[in-house]
Design an enzyme around this catalytic site. Structure first.
Site, mmCIF file in Angstrom:
data_model
loop_
_atom_site.group_PDB
_atom_site.id
_atom_site.type_symbol
_atom_site.label_atom_id
_atom_site.label_comp_id
_atom_site.label_asym_id
_atom_site.label_seq_id
_atom_site.Cartn_x
_atom_site.Cartn_y
_atom_site.Cartn_z
ATOM 1 N N ASN A 125 -13.326 -7.206 -12.117
ATOM 2 C CA ASN A 125 -13.029 -5.822 -12.092
ATOM 3 C C ASN A 125 -13.610 -5.320 -13.503
ATOM 4 O O ASN A 125 -14.118 -5.796 -14.356
ATOM 5 C CB ASN A 125 -11.646 -5.413 -11.949
ATOM 6 C CG ASN A 125 -10.718 -6.131 -13.241
ATOM 7 O OD1 ASN A 125 -10.825 -5.631 -14.167
ATOM 8 N ND2 ASN A 125 -9.905 -6.976 -12.773
ATOM 9 N N HIS A 126 -13.464 -3.697 -13.596
ATOM 10 C CA HIS A 126 -13.964 -3.299 -14.916
ATOM 11 C C HIS A 126 -13.355 -3.131 -15.933
ATOM 12 O O HIS A 126 -13.710 -2.287 -17.041
ATOM 13 C CB HIS A 126 -14.465 -1.495 -14.247
ATOM 14 C CG HIS A 126 -15.428 -1.823 -13.104
ATOM 15 N ND1 HIS A 126 -16.922 -2.183 -13.241
ATOM 16 C CD2 HIS A 126 -15.354 -1.178 -11.997
ATOM 17 C CE1 HIS A 126 -17.299 -2.055 -12.256
ATOM 18 N NE2 HIS A 126 -16.634 -1.623 -11.362
#
Ligand code: PMT
Length: 398
Positions: free
Chosen positions: A206-207
């Site tokens: 994920n970011h």
């Protein structure tokens, strides 16, 4: 944190000695009372008068040519903290072996105060197994090492070994000094985004950059807490922060649960994968084999593992939300936390990878307190203020 604190700055004989003048200036600007001690070799690189002018007191250079019969013990006892910058390879070797054959090593040996060491030398000397083992020994004494940076070195060389920036060193000195409202408090923080392997080269991720968790860790350490930062991101450098690097949700769970038993406060800011590939391929998925079917299985819920402990720490959860606040309010109750930080990850400048964040504080009784868009450092400070209020109302003094 440095105002009125007594700091002894030890300068040893490397070309980076001139930068110790900038460090002395920074310490004075931050309100520290600074005294200096120099080796003979250091005076080959910068004159004692420079330090006298910056600090208002003449440096100790020669242990036998001073008004004080025992200047090293006087300085060692006087200091709230000692910082050696730059520390040459020879100085590291002396300190690691308890030698006291120059003014700086004698002063360090004669103190019970916390010690910060900022080495500077050529890359080969820094990487040499003797230096590596001396640094490990110094860390085992509880000394805090401010690791050198990469850049230009003496003689036109470049590489790892350049003295750390004076502000970084001054931060480390502030960091080793005891004091602050969270002194004695054990804090556990998760940060960053976990990575679940699909094959040897790919992962589900994920970011999350880890910035929010890092800011919370830095703020807690500034307030005097000892912090364990279990992170799938880059981590931070602070004398009171122990960084535990992890990759996957399972690794994060194991490291976090092990530490949770002795934690007073746990803040779960990490973006943890909820699912992982049931089986990671040992090699590499080939395009020629066509699109793969990847079966997923649930990961451990790190936060729930803590909330189910019988004697659990004060527990703060985060919730990355893309819709209104209702789901976060439900999550605060479902996850059995003491406080939930609902993070609007769709608002401009908020959420993953940003320097700022927009959050709403949600309490288990369903009450909400929306904060405006703030730098993540400010969100962290306010969060610790809020945690302090809630713990106080529970009867915890720190
Ligand atoms: O790292 P940055 O780039 O600065 O971004 C910050 C952030 C957006 C990642 C952060 O502010 C944030 O919102 N973190 C939580 C993100 C998230 O995964 O939320 P969630 O709603 O999926 O999880 C709820 C809570 O359970 C979180 O505290 C999470 O850490 C925890 N959790 C989730 C899954 C799991 N398997 N184990 C967990 O402990």
């Amino acid at each position: 944190m440095l105002a009125g604190r007594r700091v002894v700055l030890g300068i040893t004989g490397g070309v980076a000695a001139y930068k110790a003048a900038y460090l002395a200036r920074r310490l004075v600007e931050r309100g520290a009372v600074v005294r200096t001690v120099m080796t003979d070799a250091a005076t080959e690189f910068i004159g004692p008068h420079t330090f006298a002018a910056i600090t208002g007191t003449r440096p100790v250079v020669d242990l036998f040519d001073a008004d004080d019969v025992s200047p090293h013990t006087t300085l060692g006892r006087w200091a709230d903290a000692i910082v050696v910058a730059p520390a040459t390879a020879a100085t590291l070797a002396r300190l690691a072996n308890g030698l006291s054959d120059d003014s700086v090593s004698a002063t360090v040996l004669a103190t019970a105060a916390p010690v910060v060491i900022a080495p500077a030398m050529h890359t080969e000397m820094w990487m040499h197994p003797a230096t590596v083992s001396n640094v490990e020994r110094l860390e085992s004494f509880g000394y805090h090492i401010v690791s050198p940076e990469a850049g230009a070195l003496a003689g036109g060389d470049t590489g790892l070994g350049r003295l750390a920036d004076p502000d970084r060193i001054a931060d480390a000195v502030a960091g080793v000094l005891p004091g602050g409202p969270l002194t004695g408090v054990e804090v556990l923080i998760t940060a960053g985004g976990t990575r679940e392997p699909i094959d040897r080269v790919r992962f589900l991720g994920n970011h999350s950059s880890g910035k929010m968790g890092n800011a919370i860790a830095a703020a807690a350490a500034r307030r005097g807490a000892h912090v364990t930062l279990v992170t799938a991101g880059p981590g931070i450098e602070h004398p009171r922060v122990t960084v535990v690097p992890v990759d996957t949700a399972a690794e994060m769970a194991e490291a976090t649960w092990e530490m949770a038993e002795k934690a007073d406060v746990a803040v779960m800011a990490a973006a943890v994968a909820d699912f992982r590939p049931a089986k990671a391929l040992d090699g590499k998925l080939r395009r020629s084999d066509g699109p793969p079917m990847i079966e997923l299985e649930p990961t451990p819920d790190v936060l729930r593992g803590i909330s189910e402990m019988t004697d659990r720490p004060f527990l703060v959860g985060f919730a990355a939300e893309t819709g209104g606040i209702d789901e976060a309010v439900a999550k605060a109750q479902r996850k059995d936390v003491d406080l939930l930080v609902a993070n609007d990850v769709t608002a401009p400048g908020s959420g993953f990878g940003t320097e700022t964040n927009q959050v709403t504080i949600v309490l288990p009784d369903g009450s909400t307190d929306p904060w405006s868009l703030l730098p993540k450092s400010e969100v962290a400070e306010r969060l610790w203020d809020r945690i302090a209020e809630l713990r106080k109302s529970e009867g915890t003094s720190t």
